[in-house]
Design an enzyme around this catalytic site. Structure first.
Site, PDB file in Angstrom:
ATOM      1  N   GLY A 252      10.391  -3.020   7.051  1.00  0.00           N
ATOM      2  CA  GLY A 252       9.934  -2.056   6.040  1.00  0.00           C
ATOM      3  C   GLY A 252      10.867  -1.869   4.870  1.00  0.00           C
TER       4      GLY A 252
ATOM      5  N   LYS B 230       8.537 -10.814  12.856  1.00  0.00           N
ATOM      6  CA  LYS B 230       9.657 -10.487  11.966  1.00  0.00           C
ATOM      7  C   LYS B 230      10.899 -11.299  12.338  1.00  0.00           C
ATOM      8  CE  LYS B 230       7.777  -5.828  11.449  1.00  0.00           C
ATOM      9  NZ  LYS B 230       7.723  -4.508  12.098  1.00  0.00           N
TER      10      LYS B 230
ATOM     11  N   VAL C 229       0.614   0.631   2.557  1.00  0.00           N
ATOM     12  CA  VAL C 229       1.654  -0.073   1.790  1.00  0.00           C
ATOM     13  C   VAL C 229       1.269  -0.150   0.304  1.00  0.00           C
ATOM     14  CG1 VAL C 229       3.011  -2.183   1.591  1.00  0.00           C
ATOM     15  CG2 VAL C 229       2.269  -1.401   3.840  1.00  0.00           C
TER      16      VAL C 229
ATOM     17  N   ALA D  56      14.498  -3.828 -14.559  1.00  0.00           N
ATOM     18  CA  ALA D  56      13.821  -5.127 -14.605  1.00  0.00           C
ATOM     19  C   ALA D  56      13.922  -5.781 -15.983  1.00  0.00           C
ATOM     20  CB  ALA D  56      12.358  -4.960 -14.222  1.00  0.00           C
TER      21      ALA D  56
ATOM     22  N   ARG E 214     -11.503   6.880  -2.301  1.00  0.00           N
ATOM     23  CA  ARG E 214     -10.126   7.323  -2.078  1.00  0.00           C
ATOM     24  C   ARG E 214      -9.167   6.596  -3.030  1.00  0.00           C
ATOM     25  NH1 ARG E 214      -7.959   6.364   3.461  1.00  0.00           N
ATOM     26  NH2 ARG E 214     -10.171   6.263   3.917  1.00  0.00           N
TER      27      ARG E 214
ATOM     28  N   VAL F 263       9.640  -7.606   6.699  1.00  0.00           N
ATOM     29  CA  VAL F 263      10.570  -7.405   7.819  1.00  0.00           C
ATOM     30  C   VAL F 263      11.301  -6.073   7.660  1.00  0.00           C
ATOM     31  CG1 VAL F 263      12.554  -8.335   9.071  1.00  0.00           C
ATOM     32  CG2 VAL F 263      10.923  -9.901   7.986  1.00  0.00           C
TER      33      VAL F 263
ATOM     34  N   GLY G 129       0.821   6.606  11.380  1.00  0.00           N
ATOM     35  CA  GLY G 129       0.555   5.458  10.501  1.00  0.00           C
ATOM     36  C   GLY G 129       1.533   4.312  10.682  1.00  0.00           C
TER      37      GLY G 129
HETATM   38  N1  HSE Z   1       3.751  -1.702  13.266  1.00  0.00           N
HETATM   39  C1  HSE Z   1       5.003  -1.885  12.608  1.00  0.00           C
HETATM   40  C2  HSE Z   1       6.035  -1.020  13.320  1.00  0.00           C
HETATM   41  C3  HSE Z   1       4.879  -1.536  11.166  1.00  0.00           C
HETATM   42  O1  HSE Z   1       5.675  -0.189  14.153  1.00  0.00           O
HETATM   43  O2  HSE Z   1       7.213  -1.183  13.059  1.00  0.00           O
HETATM   44  C4  HSE Z   1       5.888  -2.168  10.280  1.00  0.00           C
HETATM   45  O3  HSE Z   1       5.834  -3.546  10.271  1.00  0.00           O
END
Ligand code: HSE
Length: 440
Positions: A136, A207, A14, A33, A51, A134, A189
């Site tokens: 993404g 969420k 993120v 903005a 990294r 919540v 990921g």
């Molecule tokens: N682990 C969460 C998912 C990531 O799979 O939706 C996002 O909150």
């Protein structure tokens, strides 16, 4: 105007996505903005330093001590993108005490400690923004808090865990095993550090808790959420559901009823023809029913670097625009003014009302179905549809599946106990809740 300076706690998926979006769209973002927004500093784990240096091409200061970011005089907004409860909670509270605004993607932190964090932010007159916590990249917090502000929100039903949706989709479409699909989601990921959070519905309940608070003006009550994951679902039930015209999705559902608030996460049959039933793979979708607007659906990537970064940056822009506003004129953290929150009761799962899919194994002999239907009738549970498979050669019993009309969960509990006690029924009854999700 002076630029706004951001300190990142975490430069992983993120944090890295946030940095990349800010860098790439810097000019357009500052045109929106009204001020330039840039990252001055980031805290990363020692093993990730190299990294992080590559990701940021040496343009920002890096530290392994997150407190340095929180205390830095050249940081106006602290973006907590490290996850976990400790030390994230202490760092967020420390940033608030220092009068810094906070952006967080940390759903677990808010679901468990949001009441304390928002109270501290309110007292200190700073903002805590959490769009990325919540679903993404879907701006669902903005929608619930602002876009739908005219409405009395009646219910929300969402596919809000990409990993479990990916697993269910892969099991159905590609016949992939549960374990293999989980591995794929982890490699992409999407999964949490502890994947049981994904598959047992805990991440979705975090969420859902946040959405319910904003939708109904109630405090965060994660401990009262009913949580059931997908680990016990079988491909058999997925197939039978399809035969009846339904898909099984892990849904987070919160509903306002005259008896209290339903707050529940569980696998759910939904009619195939609903748009949300066709949300596949890692995608997320949230269906919100407002009394004025009707049903509205929000769809998009629920995780991943840049989609989540998109939400973090939106929060940074919001804070930048509102930073000089009188705190009383800002959008309240939980949509309702802090002194107008209600402490509505969250119902225990036995008191929820929904429809059910029941699968049982019955011995193939006369009178079995009559016994089962009598139990349901005595409890005032009405059957909507029924299916009995032909006996498989060599098998003593057959699968019987029933869909019921709406009833109280405590009635279904009683019915299941009575059905399981019948001599003619073998083993346990499988129960999966069913929601029509119509707009009525
Ligand atoms: N682990 C969460 C998912 C990531 O799979 O939706 C996002 O909150």
């Amino acid at each position: 105007m002076k630029p706004i300076r951001v300190g990142l706690l975490g430069l992983g998926i993120v944090g890295g996505g946030t940095y990349a979006v800010l860098e790439r769209n810097r000019e357009e973002i500052s045109r929106r903005a009204g001020r330039e927004i840039f990252v001055t500093m980031a805290a990363v784990r020692a093993v990730d330093l190299e990294r992080a240096r590559e990701k940021t091409a040496g343009r920002i200061a890096l530290t392994t001590d997150p407190a340095q970011v929180v205390n830095a005089p050249d940081v106006d907004i602290v973006a907590e993108l490290m996850g976990g409860i400790h030390p994230a909670k202490e760092l967020v509270l420390q940033a608030i005490q220092q009068g810094k605004h906070v952006v967080t993607a940390n759903k677990a932190l808010l679901a468990l400690h949001g009441n304390e964090i928002f109270q501290a932010a309110h007292e200190r007159g700073v903002m805590v923004a959490f769009e990325a916590a919540v679903a993404g990249g879907i701006p669902i917090i903005k929608m619930l808090r602002e876009g739908l502000t005219a409405n009395r929100i009646e219910w929300i039903a969402g596919i809000i865990n990409g990993t479990s949706n990916y697993i269910l989709t892969s099991m159905r479409d590609r016949g992939v095993s549960f374990e293999a699909a989980l591995k794929e989601a982890q490699a992409l990921g999407y999964a949490e550090a502890d994947p049981t959070f994904d598959i047992e519905g805990i991440d979705a309940a975090h969420k859902l808790t946040i959405m319910a608070a904003i939708a109904f003006g109630i405090p965060m009550q994660f401990d009262r959420a009913y949580t059931e994951g997908i680990s016990r679902l079988t491909s058999k039930d997925i197939r039978y559901a399809e035969e009846f015209g339904y898909r099984i999705k892990l849904l987070g559902i919160t509903r306002r009823t005259t008896r209290g608030i339903e707050l529940r996460v569980h696998p759910t049959l939904i009619p195939q023809k609903r748009l949300i039933a066709n949300v596949d793979g890692v995608m997320n979708a949230v269906l919100v029913k407002g009394d004025a607007v009707g049903a509205t659906l929000y769809y998009g990537a629920g995780a991943g670097a840049e989609p989540t970064g998109s939400s973090v940056v939106a929060d940074l822009v919001d804070i930048t625009r509102m930073a000089t506003a009188d705190p009383g004129n800002r959008v309240p953290h939980l949509a309702f003014q802090p002194d107008q929150m209600h402490d509505d009761v969250v119902l225990p799962v036995a008191d929820i009302e929904t429809s059910y899919y029941l699968r049982m194994q019955a011995f193939d002999r006369p009178g079995v179905l009559a016994d089962v239907t009598r139990i349901l009738a005595d409890l005032d549970i009405s059957i909507e549809a029924m299916l009995q498979r032909e006996p498989v050669a060599g098998e003593e019993h057959v699968d019987v599946i029933m869909l019921t009309h709406q009833t109280l969960e405590r009635q279904i509990d009683r019915a299941i106990a009575a059905i399981e006690a019948l001599d003619s029924i073998s083993g346990q009854v499988t129960r999966i809740r069913l929601e029509l999700l119509g707009s009525a």
